[in-house]
Design a protein around this motif. Structure first.
Motif, PDB file in Angstrom:
ATOM      1  N   PRO A  91     -55.557  90.230 -36.668  1.00  0.00           N
ATOM      2  CA  PRO A  91     -54.067  90.666 -36.537  1.00  0.00           C
ATOM      3  C   PRO A  91     -52.957  89.975 -37.155  1.00  0.00           C
ATOM      4  O   PRO A  91     -52.803  89.148 -37.306  1.00  0.00           O
ATOM      5  N   VAL A  92     -52.565  91.399 -38.245  1.00  0.00           N
ATOM      6  CA  VAL A  92     -51.255  91.245 -39.242  1.00  0.00           C
ATOM      7  C   VAL A  92     -49.851  91.699 -38.044  1.00  0.00           C
ATOM      8  O   VAL A  92     -49.646  92.932 -37.162  1.00  0.00           O
ATOM      9  N   ILE A  93     -49.080  90.692 -38.172  1.00  0.00           N
ATOM     10  CA  ILE A  93     -47.711  91.206 -36.826  1.00  0.00           C
ATOM     11  C   ILE A  93     -46.687  91.553 -38.447  1.00  0.00           C
ATOM     12  O   ILE A  93     -46.343  90.616 -39.266  1.00  0.00           O
ATOM     13  N   PHE A  94     -46.212  92.598 -37.708  1.00  0.00           N
ATOM     14  CA  PHE A  94     -44.619  92.787 -39.042  1.00  0.00           C
ATOM     15  C   PHE A  94     -43.611  92.728 -38.560  1.00  0.00           C
ATOM     16  O   PHE A  94     -43.220  93.664 -37.517  1.00  0.00           O
ATOM     17  N   ASP A  95     -42.632  92.471 -38.877  1.00  0.00           N
ATOM     18  CA  ASP A  95     -40.822  91.591 -38.959  1.00  0.00           C
ATOM     19  C   ASP A  95     -40.125  92.543 -39.660  1.00  0.00           C
ATOM     20  O   ASP A  95     -39.739  92.209 -40.976  1.00  0.00           O
ATOM     21  N   PRO A  96     -39.530  94.262 -40.695  1.00  0.00           N
ATOM     22  CA  PRO A  96     -39.272  94.632 -41.369  1.00  0.00           C
ATOM     23  C   PRO A  96     -37.573  94.403 -41.024  1.00  0.00           C
ATOM     24  O   PRO A  96     -37.098  95.008 -41.269  1.00  0.00           O
ATOM     25  N   VAL A 120     -48.790  94.598 -34.508  1.00  0.00           N
ATOM     26  CA  VAL A 120     -48.154  95.314 -33.840  1.00  0.00           C
ATOM     27  C   VAL A 120     -46.737  94.477 -34.904  1.00  0.00           C
ATOM     28  O   VAL A 120     -46.376  94.013 -35.921  1.00  0.00           O
ATOM     29  N   ILE A 121     -44.973  95.606 -34.846  1.00  0.00           N
ATOM     30  CA  ILE A 121     -44.017  95.618 -35.386  1.00  0.00           C
ATOM     31  C   ILE A 121     -43.509  95.695 -34.303  1.00  0.00           C
ATOM     32  O   ILE A 121     -42.970  96.541 -33.789  1.00  0.00           O
ATOM     33  N   ARG A 122     -42.061  94.416 -35.237  1.00  0.00           N
ATOM     34  CA  ARG A 122     -41.369  93.330 -33.944  1.00  0.00           C
ATOM     35  C   ARG A 122     -39.873  94.228 -34.855  1.00  0.00           C
ATOM     36  O   ARG A 122     -39.936  93.390 -36.185  1.00  0.00           O
ATOM     37  N   GLY A 123     -38.706  94.840 -34.556  1.00  0.00           N
ATOM     38  CA  GLY A 123     -37.515  94.783 -34.234  1.00  0.00           C
ATOM     39  C   GLY A 123     -37.112  95.094 -33.487  1.00  0.00           C
ATOM     40  O   GLY A 123     -37.060  95.922 -32.703  1.00  0.00           O
TER      41      GLY A 123
END
Length: 271
Positions: A91-96, A120-123
């Protein structure tokens, strides 16, 4: 679904398995992200050189990509690591971080979304709205957008990107496009400490390393950060401020137990 029970089980599993979390993150918060992962019970590695990221992610349980301090060097590493993680079903999690602030940041965010599938994209609300193609206001890497329509914006992004969208703010929203939960844990003082958003993403990444359901992992990670913020703030005495709070935030994550989650976790399923 008893989401509190699921979060408790996730914490228990995490403590037993101690997942290796590969982070390609920003130099402002790299130490805090590493320590918050350790405090929760994971094992962090902060490797961003393009010559080793594929090998490193291959032995990791999850990958966190944070674009807080961008450079051409690290963007290449992010893409290479993310693609390898996708191949290996890690799993790859992205914080933009700060998307919407500059054209370059917007371009990089879109490139990453095109090249990598994120679990997951968390922002914050500004970042999530920007990724959804909406006009937003930002102040550097901080959100100045209100939370109106947040549930629908998050659901739209999650459905379009086939991921979990986690929007953090006064009330946190977690959704996989269908199921939605809100989290009311947290304290305003968290916004006065650099890197609490990055640390929340790191916690989500740590849970993702042991929990197959990214919706539960994201909810557990965001709730852990908010609850730890509450617990740390309660300990402050007269004349103590954000420096003391920051140290006690790590202590609160380290000491977080199942009973505290059951008693004080304020998560509500909306759909």
């Amino acid at each position: 679904m008893d989401i509190i029970k699921e979060c408790v089980e996730a914490l228990k599993e995490l403590k037993e398995r101690r997942p290796l979390v590969h982070n390609i993150t920003n130099y402002v918060t790299v130490n805090d992200c590493a320590n918050i992962i350790l405090a929760l019970g994971g094992s962090p590695v902060m490797a961003d050189d393009i010559s080793e990221v594929e090998d490193m992610v291959a032995i990791a349980s999850s990958l966190v990509i944070n674009m807080g301090t961008l450079s051409e060097r690290t963007v290449g590493s992010m893409i290479k690591a993310g693609k390898r993680a996708n191949q290996l079903h890690i799993p790859v999690i992205f914080d933009p971080v700060g998307v919407g602030a500059t054209p370059y940041r917007n371009k990089v965010a879109q490139t990453l979304l095109n090249e990598i599938h994120f679990a997951v994209i968390r922002g914050n609300m500004s970042e999530i709205k920007c990724l959804n193609g909406l006009n937003v206001q930002t102040k550097g890497v901080d959100s100045v957008t209100d939370e109106t329509g947040g549930v629908e914006v998050a659901k739209d992004l999650a459905a379009r990107m086939n991921c979990v969208a986690a929007v953090t703010g006064k009330t946190d929203i977690i959704t996989n496009g269908k199921a939605v939960c809100s989290i009311a844990n947290g304290h305003p003082i968290l916004a006065h400490v650099t890197g609490t958003g990055c640390m929340a993403t790191a916690l989500v990444g740590t849970y993702c390393g042991v929990v197959a359901d990214s919706f539960i992992a994201a909810a557990a990670g965001v709730m852990t950060m908010g609850l730890a913020g509450e617990l740390a703030q309660r300990t402050l005495q007269d004349k103590e401020g954000i420096g003391t709070f920051r140290v006690r935030l790590f202590d609160s994550v380290y000491n977080l137990g199942e009973d505290t989650i059951r008693k004080e976790g304020r998560i509500k399923l909306l759909a």
